[in-house]
Write an enzyme that holds these catalytic residues in place. Sequence first.
Site, mmCIF file in Angstrom:
data_model
loop_
_atom_site.group_PDB
_atom_site.id
_atom_site.type_symbol
_atom_site.label_atom_id
_atom_site.label_comp_id
_atom_site.label_asym_id
_atom_site.label_seq_id
_atom_site.Cartn_x
_atom_site.Cartn_y
_atom_site.Cartn_z
ATOM 1 N N ASP A 532 0.840 -1.192 0.000
ATOM 2 C CA ASP A 532 0.000 0.000 0.000
ATOM 3 C C ASP A 532 0.878 1.245 0.000
ATOM 4 O OD1 ASP A 532 0.474 0.832 2.940
ATOM 5 O OD2 ASP A 532 -0.293 -1.211 3.163
ATOM 6 N N GLU A 612 23.927 -21.555 -17.452
ATOM 7 C CA GLU A 612 22.986 -20.695 -16.728
ATOM 8 C C GLU A 612 23.698 -19.487 -16.124
ATOM 9 O OE1 GLU A 612 19.585 -23.880 -15.220
ATOM 10 O OE2 GLU A 612 21.489 -23.740 -14.128
#
Length: 726
Positions: A532, A612
């Site tokens: 929020d 990777e």
Amino acid sequence: MGIIYCEKDRTFTLQTKETTYQMQVDQYGFLLHLYYGKKAEGCMDYLLTYYDRGFSGNPYDAGTDRTYSMDALPQELSCYGNGDFRSASLMLENGDGSMSCDMRYKSYTIRDGKYSLPGLPAVYADNDEAQTLEIVLEDPATGVEAMLLYGVLPELDIITRSVYVRNQSSEKIYVNKVMSAELDFLYGDYDLLTFYGRHAMERNLQRVPVAHGSQMIGSVRGTSSHQYNPMMILAEKDTTEDHGGCYAMSFVYSGNFQGEVLKDQYNQTRMLLGVQEECFRYPLEAGETFYAPEVILSYTDQGMNRLSQNLHSCIRHHICRGKYKTEVRPVLVNSWEAAYFDFTGETLYNLAKEARSLGIDMLVLDDGWFGKRDDDNSGLGDWYVNEKKLGETLGGLVKRVNDLGVKFGIWIEPEMISEDSDLYREHPDWALTIPGRKPVRSRNQLVLDFSRKEVVDGIFGQISAVLDNANIEYVKWDMNRSLMDVFSVMTKDQGRVMYDYVLGLYDFLDRMVNRYPDLLIEGCSGGGGRFDAGMLYYTPQIWCSDNSDAIDRLRIQYGTSFGYPVSAMGAHVSAVPNHQTGRITPLHTRGVVAMSGTFGYELDLLKLTEEEKDEVRSQIGEFRKYAPLIQNGRYYRLTDPFKSEVCAWEIVGNSQEEVLLNVVMEEIHGNMTVNYVQLRGLDESALYKDQTTGRIYSGAALMHGGMPLPAEFGEYRAYQYHFVRE
């Protein structure tokens, strides 16, 4: 600048760059809402109509005039007990026990700059960026006052709203309900957009027609919650991402909230947002004041992408503060999914060495570094370093990691306490529990009573002792359960505890921000359970969700983007099979999704293959190249991941000089059809060069013709296109 008072009409007009908000003090002293929408001139009181409404009462002042009723008039602060039978903004319990208030206009003040709220987060602005309007209303029978606060930021098309309630009577009163913002619409056929969810699947978009009766969202969990976000949108029926009128309300508050939209008997619509009225009964002694949290309002007639951009700009530049307000955040690796509770100082050092070799900026030590904490059943509240587990001091470990050229951060959960902890054995009364009842446990932990200053002081002392003795540059602030057994031994008025708890949280955070101005704090509550605008005032980023699965994150980040900027979204690349869903997605796709956030890694780097690792290095290089654009550009949603087989979004530079188009294929089918994505927000007359292929396109072609996407084999493929204006 942005606020005009007309003595002749007794109107207050708030003007932003593209919108007008107008209200009027009428003949009886009621403050009526006239208009909020596209910019307009003149007095709008002609919109009000008066008829004899059956069963709609009339104020005594109106005499025999049965056409005047608060039950049908649009208001700025509707009150319970003055003839309005709709959901009200303000409900007071007076000293004599009566439930009634009747607020009438008393005075006003206009000043340059933006108001602030004691103990609460709020939008801030320089004096040349904003103006404040204060309107004082008074209940003549009791003398109780309500001050309405309006902040106007014209260039952002933002208006903020808050309320003070002052007890100017001689007796104790209770505030039983106070909504920080109210919008009344005389007519219109609207949809309501809200953002629902659950732990690990937050902020799913729901769009439903506004029907007769009330539609309500909210939280009674002590936080803004995973279940509903304290932000909602009211949109005209034909509103799309790029066209149509829509209104937003976003609550600058991190506790219990209530949002409501209702259509009344006369087809009028009321929109309310404020503190949750359930479990709320705030006492005010004579002379005391209650400060309601702030709501951010915005309107546009240019669709929901523009509405979101208004909110993004406001939050990014006028809510977030400090060093990392606009600065690109460090790329980090969090130890949680790499090691969980199973680590030593040496294993962490080895993880940091690998991080350095890949170009990662920071190592974050998650849960398990303190007290007796080898699982999640003990140790919370004991914020001293477990040197036996680390095999060294935290300061020593941090220095070794820093010597590698890697920054260091830690995880904390200051609001919680374990029953199996030294703190609980010493101060059992510091936990929220109800005398005579066994507490409700969650994650086998209780909640500290942050409504009490001595509790906040005690935990702050422990945490600051750790931060003072090691070069900690990042803190992840977590909160892993909802509040229950809400009872404080320090007050007889238990209806204030939930609200005072949030004030205690804000006090703690404010102390941290002031004491450690260069510290990057990331908010978290089981991921996105307290996402929020209130938290973003203290923590410029929030962990978007505990669910790091790239495909689920498309939907989570999509919903979040309606109210919050990309720079606020904590997003990481995690391992596969994903630890929350078991899904396998390409590393490239995980990188593309995480780049529309703060970007980092949530996996064991030591288990990556050499191929990777090379891809991680490449990802980090790409992110650094795009980061200023991602952090500060204008965000556009191009497709709906709940409905389309393609999820596409775009970030455009503020001067339209470059654009980053991101696409993830959510579905693949045999004999795949070609998908086209139309870009937004470009200069139609300009030429843009694809930085990978070298091909040049006109802005108009990219926006109206679109880009064809490859029809390739393989699940969940992702694509990035970087265009720069020639």
